[in-house]
Every structure is written in C-alpha cells, then in structure tokens.
Design an enzyme around this catalytic site. Structure first.
Site, PDB file in Angstrom:
ATOM      1  N   GLY A 115       0.807  -1.203   0.000  1.00  0.00           N
ATOM      2  CA  GLY A 115       0.000   0.000   0.000  1.00  0.00           C
ATOM      3  C   GLY A 115       0.841   1.253   0.000  1.00  0.00           C
ATOM      4  O   GLY A 115       2.036   1.227  -0.325  1.00  0.00           O
ATOM      5  N   THR A 138      -4.352  -2.698  -1.705  1.00  0.00           N
ATOM      6  CA  THR A 138      -5.119  -2.185  -0.577  1.00  0.00           C
ATOM      7  C   THR A 138      -6.581  -2.548  -0.748  1.00  0.00           C
ATOM      8  O   THR A 138      -7.130  -2.420  -1.843  1.00  0.00           O
ATOM      9  CB  THR A 138      -5.002  -0.659  -0.428  1.00  0.00           C
ATOM     10  N   ASP A 140      -8.666  -0.818   0.785  1.00  0.00           N
ATOM     11  CA  ASP A 140      -9.287   0.496   0.979  1.00  0.00           C
ATOM     12  C   ASP A 140      -9.490   1.252  -0.330  1.00  0.00           C
ATOM     13  O   ASP A 140     -10.226   2.234  -0.362  1.00  0.00           O
ATOM     14  CB  ASP A 140      -8.427   1.354   1.917  1.00  0.00           C
ATOM     15  N   GLU A 235     -14.872   3.287   9.013  1.00  0.00           N
ATOM     16  CA  GLU A 235     -14.159   3.433  10.286  1.00  0.00           C
ATOM     17  C   GLU A 235     -13.563   4.821  10.461  1.00  0.00           C
ATOM     18  O   GLU A 235     -13.348   5.279  11.586  1.00  0.00           O
ATOM     19  CB  GLU A 235     -13.054   2.377  10.404  1.00  0.00           C
ATOM     20  N   GLN A 286     -12.935  -8.593   6.598  1.00  0.00           N
ATOM     21  CA  GLN A 286     -12.919  -8.057   5.234  1.00  0.00           C
ATOM     22  C   GLN A 286     -11.600  -8.334   4.517  1.00  0.00           C
ATOM     23  O   GLN A 286     -11.525  -8.267   3.295  1.00  0.00           O
ATOM     24  CB  GLN A 286     -13.159  -6.548   5.269  1.00  0.00           C
ATOM     25  N   ARG A 287     -10.542  -8.614   5.273  1.00  0.00           N
ATOM     26  CA  ARG A 287      -9.234  -8.878   4.675  1.00  0.00           C
ATOM     27  C   ARG A 287      -9.023 -10.337   4.321  1.00  0.00           C
ATOM     28  O   ARG A 287      -8.178 -10.671   3.494  1.00  0.00           O
ATOM     29  CB  ARG A 287      -8.116  -8.465   5.648  1.00  0.00           C
TER      30      ARG A 287
END
Length: 378
Positions: A115, A138, A140, A235, A286-287
């Site tokens: 990342g 990532t 994200d 978050e 989620q990972r």
C-alpha cells in the site's frame, strides 16, 4: 544494460485477498522469460538475513491463486529508514543492510507489492539506486493513480453479504443496525457496500455527518412505515466539526488504529430516535478469505505487467489499472497522496437520488403521498 536474470518479490503492509495471485503471476511470467525469482519473507525484513528468502518456481506457486493472505508473509510496521536493526552481523542501519543484502543476493530488480506506506519505502530505495517496480495493494482502494486495487472487490463483496444478513434481523426486530467497515480515511468500501447492500444511511470520511441528520432519515422511514433501518459507517467517518475515532494512538513504526465510530453512532441514534439500535464491526473479516474472480484477474494482470516492466527496464514505477488497460505511473506521483471519494462522484449523487442519507441533510426527501410507502420502502 545487461539482461536481468534474478529478481526479488516481497509483500508489505496489511494483507489483502489477491496477494498470492500477484506472486503467482510474477513467478510464472518471470520464469517463462528466463528470470529467476527470489521470495523475500515478511516484507523488507526479508532483506535483513540471508535465510529469510527462498527461490520461487512455478511449482512453488501452483495452487495459490485462490488462496487469501500471502505465502511470503507481511508486516505493517516499521520504516527501514527510521532506525537501526540487530542482525547476526551486529547492529546495522536497516536501509543500508537491505541494500547490502539486495546486492549479496544477486538481485537485478525488486518487486514491491504493498500500500501507500510500503510503496513510499520502495520509492526511497529506488532513489538510492535499487531498480523497483511497485504493485498497488489495498482493500481500501485509496492509492492514487489506479482506478482500483486488488482486494477491494473482495472486501466489498464480504461487507455486502454482511449487510444483507443484517437486513433480515433488523426487519425481524424492527431495529436500527449499524455496520462499521474498514477503509481508513477513505470511504470507498462503505460507499460501494452500502449501495450494493441497500443501506439507508452511509457515513464516509469525505462527508462529515450530523447525527441529527441521520436520526431524521431513520424517523422519516418510520413515518413511511419502515420499522427498521441499515446504517453503514466507514471506520474513518467523523462528525461535523470532529475527528475520526481512534482506538489506539500512533506509536513509532505504527499508524494510529481507527475504530469505534459504529458504537458512537448507534448510541446517538438510539437516544435520538428511541429505536433499539445495535452495531457490528466487520473488522479484519474483510481482509481474509478467497479473493473474488475480479481480484484474481486484476492481480494476475498486475503481475504480468510487472515482469514486462522489468524486461523493458522501466523502473521507479507502479503498475496501475486505468480501464481498460494496465499502465505504469511514476512512484513519485503516488507516494504521500490519498485517493478519497470525490464529492461529485456519480455513485454519491445516485445514492442521494435514491434517498440515501450521508448525514449531511442533503438526501432527497420524498413527498408524503398515498403511494409513499409503496414507492419508498424496500
């Protein structure tokens, strides 16, 4: 420039579904081009000791395409340019040791999969003469220069499934359910999963929210006859005039850990609406797990492009997805930047047009008619 015959590959930062798919593509593409691949364990730590690396052949990567995690291991702490490290040969400067081991291992280039933090470290090594090609990683989706990164689709799919499940229990008990998803300071996961999961409220870092606006949206639904609501919160979401909720402050070598906003939102909504409100934090679920087909394909395309760059001597770059092509962008244009959700993004406009609230009083309120409940309630 002499042809490169051996390269190193490492994974850094948080794990993401698709890391193994990239490794597999790099190894197979490189070996088919006559280039040997050395896997470096636990990010740049693999360049500290000679026994923390191992040759990777097509046989070694057979069957890993569908696996989550990374066969090389990873770390999301530390900066090689910030402190010395204790090695079997004594206390040494971390970055200097990495460069020394890079040369001792006979590497001609380094593939860095990571990342923003990992790529920033890679860029520093590139400036010190190490040929680098970066791969954006990532869940994200906050790395600039690429439309998407592998791991994002898998994270969104999982979050969407979780929201689907929350719908059934929320409707059964006439509750408000608040789901907190990852994303750090960008709201991509919350936005995509929220829209895909039919959320009534989506709170993202890019749009500071007012809890009163969220409560009003829920009470509107109550007046229509909808006795439950789903709230998805990133978050890193923050109230207007406030800051993101931090579970653990940053310490040397580690970034601050976000989290806890779901409970704050749930407590506020229960107080303002009088409705029973529960929250759930999806966190590292989620990972994990198997990458989606989309992430496998994107990761494979990245890995293949990396080897193409190495063969062409195109270093100091990051491979990137700019549909429909895989291209390269300079690392210097990537590091130190964050890709937030644009406020004029069409998906935000579409969500607002559907009546989704972002906690900023800007969603479109329906006219109250005899057909309101028929048209507005899922």
């Amino acid at each position: 420039m002499a042809p490169i015959t051996r390269i190193g590959v490492l994974t850094g930062g948080g794990d993401a579904p698709g890391l193994n798919a990239v490794i597999r593509a790099v190894v197979k593409s490189a070996c088919n081009a006559g280039i040997e691949v050395l896997g470096l364990e636990d990010s740049f730590d693999g360049l500290i000791e000679p026994n923390r690396s191992r040759p990777l052949t097509p046989k070694n990567v057979t069957g890993i395409l569908r696996l989550g995690g990374t066969i090389l291991g990873t770390v999301n702490r530390g900066n090689p340019f910030a402190y010395p490290v204790n090695t079997s040969e004594g206390m040494l400067d971390y970055s200097a040791r990495c460069i020394e081991m890079y040369r001792k291992l006979g590497l001609g280039a380094l593939v860095v999969i990571g990342g923003d933090g990992t790529l920033a470290i890679a860029y520093e090594f590139y400036k010190r003469g190490v040929p680098i090609v970066g791969v954006p990683k990532t869940i994200d989706n906050d790395i600039v220069g690429t439309v998407s990164s592998f791991g994002f689709d898998t994270a969104v799919n999982f979050a969407t499934e979780a929201i689907d499940r929350l719908h059934t229990t929320a409707e059964a008990h006439h509750r408000v359910m608040v789901a907190e998803v990852m994303g750090r300071y960008a709201g991509w996961i919350a936005l995509y999963a929220g829209v895909a999961g039919g959320a009534d409220v989506i709170l993202i870092p890019e749009i500071p929210f007012e809890i009163e606006g969220v409560a009003e949206r829920i009470l509107e639904r109550e007046r229509w006859g909808a006795r439950f609501s789903i709230v998805v919160v990133a978050e890193g979401a923050r109230p207007k005039g406030g800051k993101a909720t931090v579970m653990k402050q940053a310490v040397e070598g580690r970034a601050e850990r976000l989290g806890g906003i779901a409970q704050q939102v749930a407590d506020g909504l229960e107080k303002l609406t009088g409705k029973e409100t529960r929250f759930v934090v999806l966190g590292h679920l989620q990972r994990g797990g198997t990458p989606t087909s989309s992430d496998r394909v994107l990761a494979t395309r990245f890995g293949g492009k990396v080897v193409e760059c190495i063969r062409e001597g195109d270093f100091g770059k990051m491979v990137a997805f700019q549909p429909p092509d895989i291209v390269t962008v300079p690392l210097q244009d990537v590091v130190g930047h964050l890709k937030p959700v644009p406020l004029d993004f069409d998906l935000i406009r579409t969500a607002k047009a559907l009546g989704v609230s972002f906690g900023d009083h800007s969603h479109q309120k329906p006219e109250v008619t005899s057909r309101t409940s028929e048209c507005q309630i899922e």
